[in-house]
Design an enzyme around this catalytic site. Sequence first.
Site, PDB file in Angstrom:
ATOM      1  N   ARG A  88       9.781  12.389   4.647  1.00 35.08           N
ATOM      2  CA  ARG A  88      10.336  11.381   5.563  1.00 35.08           C
ATOM      3  C   ARG A  88      10.909  10.178   4.822  1.00 35.08           C
ATOM      4  O   ARG A  88      11.255   9.177   5.437  1.00 35.08           O
ATOM      5  CB  ARG A  88       9.244  10.918   6.540  1.00 35.08           C
TER       6      ARG A  88
ATOM      7  N   HIS B 197     -10.197   4.654   7.990  1.00 32.21           N
ATOM      8  CA  HIS B 197      -9.795   3.885   9.174  1.00 32.21           C
ATOM      9  C   HIS B 197      -8.307   4.060   9.476  1.00 32.21           C
ATOM     10  O   HIS B 197      -7.614   3.139   9.873  1.00 32.21           O
ATOM     11  CB  HIS B 197     -10.233   2.421   9.077  1.00 32.21           C
TER      12      HIS B 197
ATOM     13  N   PHE C 171       9.885   0.217  13.794  1.00 32.76           N
ATOM     14  CA  PHE C 171       8.618   0.767  13.306  1.00 32.76           C
ATOM     15  C   PHE C 171       8.944   1.805  12.235  1.00 32.76           C
ATOM     16  O   PHE C 171       9.016   2.997  12.507  1.00 32.76           O
ATOM     17  CB  PHE C 171       7.868   1.386  14.491  1.00 32.76           C
TER      18      PHE C 171
ATOM     19  N   VAL D 240       0.884   5.096   6.007  1.00 36.26           N
ATOM     20  CA  VAL D 240      -0.553   5.312   6.189  1.00 36.26           C
ATOM     21  C   VAL D 240      -0.778   6.821   6.159  1.00 36.26           C
ATOM     22  O   VAL D 240      -0.203   7.560   6.966  1.00 36.26           O
ATOM     23  CB  VAL D 240      -1.057   4.720   7.521  1.00 36.26           C
ATOM     24  N   ILE D 241      -1.602   7.259   5.206  1.00 33.70           N
ATOM     25  CA  ILE D 241      -1.846   8.693   5.034  1.00 33.70           C
ATOM     26  C   ILE D 241      -3.260   8.996   5.500  1.00 33.70           C
ATOM     27  O   ILE D 241      -4.230   8.426   4.987  1.00 33.70           O
ATOM     28  CB  ILE D 241      -1.636   9.099   3.561  1.00 33.70           C
TER      29      ILE D 241
ATOM     30  N   TRP E 183       0.866  -1.188   0.000  1.00 35.50           N
ATOM     31  CA  TRP E 183       0.000   0.000   0.000  1.00 35.50           C
ATOM     32  C   TRP E 183       0.906   1.242   0.000  1.00 35.50           C
ATOM     33  O   TRP E 183       1.851   1.307   0.792  1.00 35.50           O
ATOM     34  CB  TRP E 183      -0.886  -0.013   1.255  1.00 35.50           C
TER      35      TRP E 183
ATOM     36  N   PHE F 175      -1.260  -2.900   8.070  1.00 36.58           N
ATOM     37  CA  PHE F 175      -1.945  -3.734   9.066  1.00 36.58           C
ATOM     38  C   PHE F 175      -1.324  -5.125   9.155  1.00 36.58           C
ATOM     39  O   PHE F 175      -1.362  -5.767  10.204  1.00 36.58           O
ATOM     40  CB  PHE F 175      -3.427  -3.844   8.667  1.00 36.58           C
ATOM     41  N   GLU F 176      -0.740  -5.606   8.047  1.00 35.68           N
ATOM     42  CA  GLU F 176      -0.170  -6.955   8.000  1.00 35.68           C
ATOM     43  C   GLU F 176       1.295  -6.994   8.447  1.00 35.68           C
ATOM     44  O   GLU F 176       1.877  -8.089   8.585  1.00 35.68           O
ATOM     45  CB  GLU F 176      -0.268  -7.530   6.584  1.00 35.68           C
TER      46      GLU F 176
ATOM     47  N   THR G 202      -7.783   7.516   4.046  1.00 38.59           N
ATOM     48  CA  THR G 202      -8.543   6.397   4.578  1.00 38.59           C
ATOM     49  C   THR G 202      -9.446   6.844   5.718  1.00 38.59           C
ATOM     50  O   THR G 202      -9.121   7.776   6.445  1.00 38.59           O
ATOM     51  CB  THR G 202      -7.611   5.277   5.097  1.00 38.59           C
TER      52      THR G 202
HETATM   53  N1  INI Z   1      -2.657   0.202   4.395  1.00 40.14           N
HETATM   54  C1  INI Z   1      -1.555   0.967   4.357  1.00 40.14           C
HETATM   55  O1  INI Z   1      -0.430   0.445   4.472  1.00 40.14           O
HETATM   56  N2  INI Z   1      -1.662   2.324   4.211  1.00 40.14           N
HETATM   57  C2  INI Z   1      -2.873   2.926   4.087  1.00 40.14           C
HETATM   58  O2  INI Z   1      -2.898   4.181   3.963  1.00 40.14           O
HETATM   59  C3  INI Z   1      -4.047   2.144   4.122  1.00 40.14           C
HETATM   60  N3  INI Z   1      -5.337   2.761   3.981  1.00 40.14           N
HETATM   61  O3  INI Z   1      -5.409   3.914   3.571  1.00 40.14           O
HETATM   62  O4  INI Z   1      -6.365   2.140   4.231  1.00 40.14           O
HETATM   63  C4  INI Z   1      -3.912   0.739   4.289  1.00 40.14           C
HETATM   64  N4  INI Z   1      -4.996  -0.051   4.327  1.00 40.14           N
HETATM   65  C5  INI Z   1      -4.908  -1.495   4.158  1.00 40.14           C
HETATM   66  C6  INI Z   1      -4.588  -2.237   5.445  1.00 40.14           C
HETATM   67  O5  INI Z   1      -3.236  -2.057   5.811  1.00 40.14           O
HETATM   68  C7  INI Z   1      -4.807  -3.737   5.274  1.00 40.14           C
HETATM   69  O6  INI Z   1      -3.996  -4.238   4.249  1.00 40.14           O
HETATM   70  C8  INI Z   1      -6.256  -4.084   4.953  1.00 40.14           C
HETATM   71  O7  INI Z   1      -7.147  -3.503   5.907  1.00 40.14           O
HETATM   72  C9  INI Z   1      -6.474  -5.629   4.959  1.00 40.14           C
HETATM   73  O8  INI Z   1      -6.186  -6.199   6.214  1.00 40.14           O
END
Ligand code: INI
Length: 164
Positions: free
Chosen positions: A134, A95, A120, A88-89, A29, A64-65, A93
Amino acid sequence: MAGDHQAEGAPPAVLDGTGLRIAVVAARWNSHITLRLLDGVRRGLADAGVAATDVVECWVPGAFELPLAAKTWALSGDVDAVVCLGCVIRGETTHYESVAGECASGIQQAQLETGVPIAFGALTVENLDQALERSEEAGGHNVGEDGAKVVIEMVHLLRSIRAR
Ligand code: INI
């Protein structure tokens, strides 16, 4: 670099990566940013003397993974430390808090549970400009490069504490 902030007067970190084996986990992502962070990690590890053949890189879908993949590497016994890279911006999103928060706390939990340093190196930012600031090229600020240095310092610190 950010890792030097407010370090005046403190003893220098041990940044000798010779012989260390490092896993890097990057999120797909926002890969236009995580690829820049990956460049920074490679640079930081090479500068510290980590051999390219001692670095293993893998990808996960999103930030998230990152904790699960990092913990799996940490438990494998194949590496001395792990660097996680993500971006993550907030504006992109609904969430943001969940993804950024679970990523950060999952990485912390993984390193506390395994005793293996896990950096991290996930950007949690307001906008693209902050992400670019960054993840700069050599000579600029790059959180991936910071992460490389952080794990090398932590490997040496933990070894010295365990050897007492
Ligand atoms: N994952 C990211 O790494 N960056 C993001 O900005 C992002 N947004 O915007 O939602 C994002 N979402 C996906 C998340 O990490 C998981 O892959 C997904 O929820 C499936 O578990």
